[in-house]
Design a protein around this motif. Structure first.
Motif, mmCIF file in Angstrom:
data_model
loop_
_atom_site.group_PDB
_atom_site.id
_atom_site.type_symbol
_atom_site.label_atom_id
_atom_site.label_comp_id
_atom_site.label_asym_id
_atom_site.label_seq_id
_atom_site.Cartn_x
_atom_site.Cartn_y
_atom_site.Cartn_z
ATOM 1 N N SER A 1 6.980 -8.992 4.591
ATOM 2 C CA SER A 1 6.042 -7.889 4.749
ATOM 3 C C SER A 1 5.912 -7.564 6.238
ATOM 4 N N HIS A 2 5.728 -6.314 6.538
ATOM 5 C CA HIS A 2 5.592 -5.851 7.911
ATOM 6 C C HIS A 2 4.201 -5.284 8.120
ATOM 7 N N MET A 3 3.718 -5.329 9.359
ATOM 8 C CA MET A 3 2.360 -4.869 9.635
ATOM 9 C C MET A 3 2.228 -3.354 9.545
ATOM 10 N N SER A 4 3.269 -2.617 9.877
ATOM 11 C CA SER A 4 3.189 -1.163 9.856
ATOM 12 C C SER A 4 4.366 -0.603 9.067
ATOM 13 N N LYS A 5 4.057 0.062 7.955
ATOM 14 C CA LYS A 5 5.112 0.594 7.106
ATOM 15 C C LYS A 5 4.576 1.728 6.241
ATOM 16 N N HIS A 6 5.489 2.531 5.735
ATOM 17 C CA HIS A 6 5.156 3.570 4.765
ATOM 18 C C HIS A 6 6.065 3.358 3.569
ATOM 19 N N ILE A 7 5.479 3.278 2.381
ATOM 20 C CA ILE A 7 6.246 3.091 1.155
ATOM 21 C C ILE A 7 5.953 4.262 0.230
ATOM 22 N N THR A 8 7.012 4.948 -0.214
ATOM 23 C CA THR A 8 6.815 6.062 -1.137
ATOM 24 C C THR A 8 6.512 5.530 -2.532
ATOM 25 N N LYS A 9 5.974 6.401 -3.352
ATOM 26 C CA LYS A 9 5.831 6.076 -4.765
ATOM 27 C C LYS A 9 7.229 6.090 -5.378
ATOM 28 N N ASP A 35 13.045 1.208 10.787
ATOM 29 C CA ASP A 35 14.107 0.907 9.828
ATOM 30 C C ASP A 35 13.759 1.571 8.508
ATOM 31 N N VAL A 36 14.787 1.967 7.776
ATOM 32 C CA VAL A 36 14.602 2.596 6.468
ATOM 33 C C VAL A 36 15.227 1.683 5.416
ATOM 34 N N TYR A 37 14.463 1.417 4.371
ATOM 35 C CA TYR A 37 14.910 0.589 3.258
ATOM 36 C C TYR A 37 14.815 1.408 1.976
ATOM 37 N N TYR A 38 15.560 0.993 0.956
ATOM 38 C CA TYR A 38 15.523 1.695 -0.325
ATOM 39 C C TYR A 38 15.643 0.705 -1.476
ATOM 40 N N LYS A 39 15.203 1.163 -2.647
ATOM 41 C CA LYS A 39 15.415 0.480 -3.916
ATOM 42 C C LYS A 39 15.904 1.545 -4.885
ATOM 43 N N ALA A 40 16.822 1.190 -5.769
ATOM 44 C CA ALA A 40 17.298 2.125 -6.782
ATOM 45 C C ALA A 40 17.619 1.338 -8.047
ATOM 46 N N VAL A 41 17.090 1.801 -9.190
ATOM 47 C CA VAL A 41 17.301 1.103 -10.458
ATOM 48 C C VAL A 41 17.561 2.101 -11.576
ATOM 49 N N GLY A 42 18.180 1.605 -12.632
ATOM 50 C CA GLY A 42 18.394 2.401 -13.836
ATOM 51 C C GLY A 42 17.105 2.530 -14.625
ATOM 52 N N GLU A 43 17.132 3.366 -15.646
ATOM 53 C CA GLU A 43 15.902 3.658 -16.392
ATOM 54 C C GLU A 43 15.353 2.464 -17.160
ATOM 55 N N ASN A 44 16.181 1.478 -17.484
ATOM 56 C CA ASN A 44 15.717 0.317 -18.241
ATOM 57 C C ASN A 44 15.293 -0.851 -17.359
ATOM 58 N N PHE A 83 21.561 5.330 -11.034
ATOM 59 C CA PHE A 83 20.138 5.007 -11.082
ATOM 60 C C PHE A 83 19.330 6.257 -11.407
ATOM 61 N N THR A 84 18.126 6.029 -11.914
ATOM 62 C CA THR A 84 17.223 7.144 -12.232
ATOM 63 C C THR A 84 15.879 7.009 -11.532
ATOM 64 N N VAL A 85 15.626 5.870 -10.896
ATOM 65 C CA VAL A 85 14.372 5.652 -10.174
ATOM 66 C C VAL A 85 14.717 5.085 -8.796
ATOM 67 N N PHE A 86 14.078 5.646 -7.751
ATOM 68 C CA PHE A 86 14.289 5.114 -6.411
ATOM 69 C C PHE A 86 12.981 5.126 -5.638
ATOM 70 N N GLN A 87 12.975 4.359 -4.558
ATOM 71 C CA GLN A 87 11.801 4.236 -3.698
ATOM 72 C C GLN A 87 12.286 4.011 -2.269
ATOM 73 N N ILE A 88 11.532 4.542 -1.292
ATOM 74 C CA ILE A 88 11.893 4.445 0.122
ATOM 75 C C ILE A 88 10.777 3.725 0.879
ATOM 76 N N LYS A 89 11.172 2.881 1.846
ATOM 77 C CA LYS A 89 10.205 2.206 2.723
ATOM 78 C C LYS A 89 10.657 2.406 4.165
ATOM 79 N N ILE A 90 9.728 2.830 5.034
ATOM 80 C CA ILE A 90 10.001 2.977 6.460
ATOM 81 C C ILE A 90 9.163 1.940 7.193
#
Length: 113
Positions: A1-9, A35-44, A83-90
């Motif tokens: 975990s980082h002290m300063s970040k923005h995470i999208t829905k 830094d930019v991070y991502y997550k991507a997953v299928g619908e299941n 993938f059908t769902v993704f999320q971004i973290k800065i």
């Protein structure tokens, strides 16, 4: 975990995608970065069960002015599993707490199959 970040829905897509193009307009002082991070997953799959992956910049960008930072996740042809769902973290980083990155704009384009 980082002290300063923005995470999208988590963003749900109608159609499968195999890559992401991330565009960020930001003013980055010379003593700061992000830094930019991502997550991507299928619908299941459950997105909370997936670890964050670091996205790499397309090119280095000079600091101390509003510039566009570009990230291409999955390459030109889209090498990620569909993938059908993704999320971004800065994640914000700075050696001087009074000089931090300021973001104007975040755009994410899902690259189709």
């Amino acid at each position: 975990s980082h002290m300063s970040k923005h995470i999208t829905k988590p963003i749900t897509l109608v159609n499968d995608a195999v890559g992401l193009k991330i565009l960020i307009s930001a003013n980055r002082p010379s003593v700061a970065d992000f830094d930019v991070y991502y997550k991507a997953v299928g619908e299941n799959d459950v997105i909370q069960d997936v670890n964050w992956s670091l996205a790499s910049k397309e090119a280095e960008v000079p600091s101390d002015d509003i510039r566009d930072y570009r990230y291409l996740v999955g390459g030109d042809g889209g090498s990620l599993d569909p993938f059908t769902v993704f999320q971004i973290k800065i994640v914000f980083k700075s050696t001087n707490s009074s000089k931090v990155p300021v973001f104007k704009d975040l755009r994410v384009i899902a690259l189709g199959v």
